[in-house]
Design a protein around this motif. Structure first.
Motif, PDB file in Angstrom:
ATOM      1  N   SER A  23      15.911  34.863  63.786  1.00 57.15           N
ATOM      2  CA  SER A  23      16.237  33.975  64.887  1.00 57.15           C
ATOM      3  C   SER A  23      15.911  34.639  66.231  1.00 57.15           C
ATOM      4  CB  SER A  23      17.712  33.585  64.804  1.00 57.15           C
ATOM      5  OG  SER A  23      18.172  33.115  66.034  1.00 57.15           O
ATOM      6  N   ILE A 241      15.603  27.679  66.465  1.00 56.31           N
ATOM      7  CA  ILE A 241      15.862  29.078  66.810  1.00 56.31           C
ATOM      8  C   ILE A 241      17.046  29.629  66.035  1.00 56.31           C
ATOM      9  CG2 ILE A 241      16.591  30.573  68.729  1.00 56.31           C
ATOM     10  CD1 ILE A 241      14.530  29.185  70.406  1.00 56.31           C
ATOM     11  N   GLY A 242      18.059  28.797  65.833  1.00 56.75           N
ATOM     12  CA  GLY A 242      19.226  29.247  65.083  1.00 56.75           C
ATOM     13  C   GLY A 242      20.212  28.106  64.998  1.00 56.75           C
ATOM     14  N   PRO A 243      21.354  28.329  64.371  1.00 57.40           N
ATOM     15  CA  PRO A 243      22.340  27.248  64.280  1.00 57.40           C
ATOM     16  C   PRO A 243      22.788  26.836  65.673  1.00 57.40           C
ATOM     17  CG  PRO A 243      23.260  29.339  63.509  1.00 57.40           C
ATOM     18  CD  PRO A 243      21.812  29.574  63.739  1.00 57.40           C
ATOM     19  N   GLY A 244      22.747  25.545  65.948  1.00 57.66           N
ATOM     20  CA  GLY A 244      23.136  25.066  67.271  1.00 57.66           C
ATOM     21  C   GLY A 244      22.081  25.296  68.327  1.00 57.66           C
ATOM     22  N   ASP A 245      20.857  25.574  67.932  1.00 59.63           N
ATOM     23  CA  ASP A 245      19.821  25.885  68.917  1.00 59.63           C
ATOM     24  C   ASP A 245      18.443  25.511  68.375  1.00 59.63           C
ATOM     25  OD1 ASP A 245      18.263  26.852  70.945  1.00 59.63           O
ATOM     26  OD2 ASP A 245      19.037  28.899  70.880  1.00 59.63           O
ATOM     27  N   HIS A 282      23.019  28.936  57.543  1.00 55.68           N
ATOM     28  CA  HIS A 282      21.864  29.495  58.256  1.00 55.68           C
ATOM     29  C   HIS A 282      21.444  30.844  57.676  1.00 55.68           C
ATOM     30  CE1 HIS A 282      19.730  31.773  61.451  1.00 55.68           C
ATOM     31  NE2 HIS A 282      19.116  30.610  61.558  1.00 55.68           N
TER      32      HIS A 282
ATOM     33  N   PRO B  37      21.149  26.478  74.594  1.00 53.32           N
ATOM     34  CA  PRO B  37      22.065  25.342  74.417  1.00 53.32           C
ATOM     35  C   PRO B  37      23.482  25.845  74.110  1.00 53.32           C
ATOM     36  CG  PRO B  37      20.097  25.125  73.023  1.00 53.32           C
ATOM     37  CD  PRO B  37      20.097  26.512  73.567  1.00 53.32           C
ATOM     38  N   ASP B  39      25.868  25.032  72.117  1.00 51.94           N
ATOM     39  CA  ASP B  39      26.381  25.126  70.745  1.00 51.94           C
ATOM     40  C   ASP B  39      26.041  26.427  70.028  1.00 51.94           C
ATOM     41  OD1 ASP B  39      27.581  22.717  70.913  1.00 51.94           O
ATOM     42  OD2 ASP B  39      26.570  21.832  69.189  1.00 51.94           O
ATOM     43  N   SER B  40      25.114  27.224  70.575  1.00 52.47           N
ATOM     44  CA  SER B  40      24.758  28.428  69.818  1.00 52.47           C
ATOM     45  C   SER B  40      25.419  29.682  70.369  1.00 52.47           C
ATOM     46  CB  SER B  40      23.243  28.592  69.746  1.00 52.47           C
ATOM     47  OG  SER B  40      22.720  28.872  70.991  1.00 52.47           O
ATOM     48  N   PHE B  43      26.880  32.080  67.612  1.00 49.04           N
ATOM     49  CA  PHE B  43      25.808  32.729  66.854  1.00 49.04           C
ATOM     50  C   PHE B  43      25.111  33.786  67.710  1.00 49.04           C
ATOM     51  CE2 PHE B  43      21.393  32.920  65.249  1.00 49.04           C
ATOM     52  CZ  PHE B  43      21.649  33.283  63.940  1.00 49.04           C
ATOM     53  N   GLN B  47      24.468  37.678  66.924  1.00 51.87           N
ATOM     54  CA  GLN B  47      23.141  38.293  66.971  1.00 51.87           C
ATOM     55  C   GLN B  47      23.139  39.547  67.816  1.00 51.87           C
ATOM     56  OE1 GLN B  47      20.743  34.936  68.346  1.00 51.87           O
ATOM     57  NE2 GLN B  47      19.152  35.616  66.934  1.00 51.87           N
TER      58      GLN B  47
END
Lengths: 503, 503
Positions: A23, A241-245, A282, B37, B39-40, B43, B47
């Motif tokens: 990600s 890009i990743g969860p929520g994104d 994810h 965004p 929501d991420s 995560f 990361q």
């Protein structure tokens, strides 16, 4: 019986760890296309190579193989999450470990040189500049295929990278069924469209207004902007890009607002698939898209079946006219006819919905012949031009407009192109099935209500991730594996119906 | 004699590898503030923690300690690149390995809770909500200091994280020299400024025009946009993402164009330092900034010594007026007076150049007393308010406008604040020396020619990275370690000269 809980949770942990790093790579790549200052290009390439090498090493350690073996020996229930994840880890592990590191490195070097040569060759329209590189990439791809192994066709081994379970023999049957019908349809619809002015919608559409309108449409489809965004790039793409994104991009043509709009409809189709994957999964196969052919079905369904329909413009034209007052002079039928104009042309990515398929068919035929050894690289331009004229009725004036147009071969990506066609076929088949399952669908779409459509895709496709292989997913969603006839029916009905405005 | 080439090149390799990964983290952090965004968020935190943990493990492996030992045993020439890199690797390695993993984790947990508590406490202006967290962080910081070790003062061990080589006793001397003079100057300049309307420049300054003007100014300074960019965030910052990639941010107030402008001047000062580091040394100490106090000297020099000077406005006012026609009614002297208005106020980050220093002095005094055990956390609000009134002549109405205003303590960042003051002192001392070294400097600055100024900083500060410790770097650049008198002289001359427009 072995105790699988530890090996399985080790695999889950490793898979999620790789997901975190991948990600970061996704963001680095997105940034490279959107905001990165030019001077850091070389460093960015080093970074991406480093992170990619790192995840490769993490996943190809012998312990990973041991964990997979232990899980397979245990035998999880056939319909469990575990069995699907283990199946896909096995597939990925075998593909990554069967190819010796030297061959991977040789391919990477060859790709780097080939990409530069391709750019020069395309710019000068001189195939011979690219030819030795394409020969090298072909030879390396054949060696990769032999490492991976296959039952019937070497091309199967390459296809497997993009479309697990797809087989060359089945694709050849599909493509030969499609070829004559679509070629004929292209001619008929092309002749009819020729009486429609190509630049009917040409005007002055300020970029800020296009952005606002596109956003309103994407929000109506339910692309989630709390978990996504839209930026501007030279070529539209979608990056999960990743969860929520999940990020979409498009490009703007001030003279034609439909270019950015259809870019967004297409990419939002990809994006809603990404947003429909299970966030908590994810990094694992169950949280990942099924294949390129399934991914492309989502983008094409929203772009073409929804976005290029007459009902779409009946609903959206008055709303578009608030942003672009000059549109008030058109009827929905006129806009619909204009965005469905068919005209044979040289460049695939600019092609209409009908002739687009012909571009894919041509490249698939040439690719398989290269891999099967029945066509030499040196003969590609000649064969391309000959077949192109048969399919499209156009003489290719130079290789830049012919076999050099696409970047894929410069990566050695043999087997990628057919997924574009599978995307179209799957889109038609899924849309056909959704229409049968949801009697009110057409009326809802006509009111700009996309919730049933999206809900159906969420439940039939998105939420499953890689639980099923692509053909099995199509069976589960529509009752049968990918067929040609739903797409042919769709094209026949639609392009027999386009209003002939000039008559 | 040991053979150092292999250990040294291992260290270089490891250091660069960590640089690649840290640069990915930098981009993830930049993106979190600019385009991510919402929501991420969770995560993204995972990361960043993962990448941070990874580089921590890479650098704290015992082999790294062995390589450093081998290099030290070898004894490189005193002025070599090697000796500087090894010195800084040693410092970093010791600091990272001397603290047990449990303590690091306890601190991270405490920080997470403290940050939330601080936000709530500030919002409600109730110090008791934050108090137990601050007590916990203080206790953990003392334990960290004891792990790291120190000679004279525990506060030295904390300072070392931000300003290698700085010592509490020396800072106390500096600060006690500064305190009475600046407090007095704040009163005098404040009284004089009170006759100048606070909102003199208030107007309507469209954001697009501010962006264009700021960019013109940043380009004139030589901030390199091929290797950098400007974005918008809630709080301005500069992120040196990697070689060839340094990003500034600012915020826009449509009623006051100077807010974004001085944001950019400040951040561009940081940015030009980053851009002046040796690209090929990225990831190694020689390619890294010397300290926070040196970094802040670069931002303050460009923001205040260059940007808040009268010559600056003599040159830029006519140019600004092209973007903001309403500025034509002001003279350069009036704008200069307005941007140098002095007025005691509660919030540090909104303070003028004179009273800003008083905020730092106050916090430094409270911090050192907390660390030395002569002040209890529970007494902080009372002491803050009492001392604030002595320094500024203002009664603090609540803790949100008092001791709860800054986020630093919620991270347990004791020892950070004095670097703001060192930045101001170093800026004045460097600018004083540059003026002596470059007889034409004032005239060049008056013509908007910043090349000599930047060239001097490049040669005296930027190119050295961490070759010298901060005090040694100041000696090498100016002939003496950080002093109070250049800054006091600068403030005296400047704030004795501000024109009294109301008289």
């Amino acid at each position: 019986m072995t105790e699988p809980s530890q090996p399985y949770s080790n695999l889950l942990h490793r898979s999620r760890e790789i997901g975190l790093i991948d990600s970061a790579s996704q963001l680095l790549s997105w940034d490279q296309e959107t905001y990165m200052p030019p001077d850091s290009l070389t460093f960015r390439a080093e970074q991406l190579a480093h992170l990619g090498g790192w995840t490769h090493r993490l996943f190809t350690k012998p312990e990973v193989g041991d964990w997979i073996n232990a899980c397979e020996d245990h035998g999880f229930p056939a319909d469990s999450d575990e069995v699907a994840n283990v199946r896909e880890w096995r597939r990925a592990y075998d593909r990554k470990t069967k190819v010796p590191a030297e061959l991977v490195e040789e391919l990477q070097r060859a790709q780097a040189f080939a990409r530069e040569a391709w750019m020069e060759a395309r710019q000068k329209s001189e195939f011979p500049i690219f030819q030795p590189h394409l020969e090298k990439l072909l030879q390396l791809s054949l060696r990769m295929a032999d490492c991976w192994g296959y039952e019937q066709s070497r091309y199967d081994a390459l296809l497997e990278s993009y479309e697990p379970g797809a087989r060359t023999v089945a694709l050849k049957t599909l493509f030969s069924e499609l070829r004559p019908v679509i070629a004929e349809l292209g001619r008929i619809a092309g002749e009819r469209s020729a009486r429609l002015p190509a630049d009917m919608l040409r005007g002055q559409y300020p970029i800020a207004a296009q952005q606002a309108f596109n956003r309103e449409v994407a929000e109506a489809l339910s692309f989630d902007f709390k978990a996504g965004r839209i930026d501007t790039t030279a070529h539209p793409f979608c990056s999960g890009i990743g969860p929520g994104d999940c990020r979409l991009t498009t490009r703007y043509n001030e003279a034609d607002f439909t270019e950015s709009l259809y870019g967004i409809l297409h990419e939002a189709g990809h994006g809603m698939y990404e947003q429909g994957l299970r966030r908590e999964a994810h990094g694992t196969p169950l949280g990942s898209a099924a294949s390129l052919g399934i991914h492309e079905s989502q983008s094409r369904l929203w772009e073409n079946h929804v976005g290029r329909s007459r009902t779409f413009w009946e609903h959206w034209l008055p709303r578009a006219a608030k942003y672009f007052p000059e549109l008030t002079r058109f009827s929905p039928e006129e806009v619909h006819a204009s965005v469905n104009r068919v005209e044979p042309s040289f460049i695939r990515v600019e092609a209409d919905e009908v002739t687009y398929d012909l571009h894919i068919i041509l490249r698939f035929e040439i690719e398989t012949r290269l891999i099967e050894g029945t066509l030499k690289v040196a003969d590609v331009p000649h064969v391309w031009n000959e077949e192109f004229e048969k399919l499209m009725g156009l003489k290719v004036p130079n290789d830049a407009l012919g076999c050099l147009q696409d970047i894929h071969w410069s990566f050695g990506s043999f087997g990628y192109f057919p997924t574009y066609m599978l995307g179209n076929l799957n889109a038609s088949q899924l849309f056909h099935r959704a229409t049968a399952d949801l009697p009110d669908l057409q009326s809802q779409l006509g009111h700009g209500d996309y919730s049933s459509m999206l809900g159906w895709l969420r439940s039939k496709v998105h939420q499953h991730g890689q639980r099923f292989e692509p053909l099995q997913l199509m069976r589960s969603a529509t009752g049968e594996a990918t067929q040609a006839r739903y797409h042919l029916d769709y094209l026949r009905v639609k392009f027999g119906k386009v209003r002939d405005l000039a008559s």
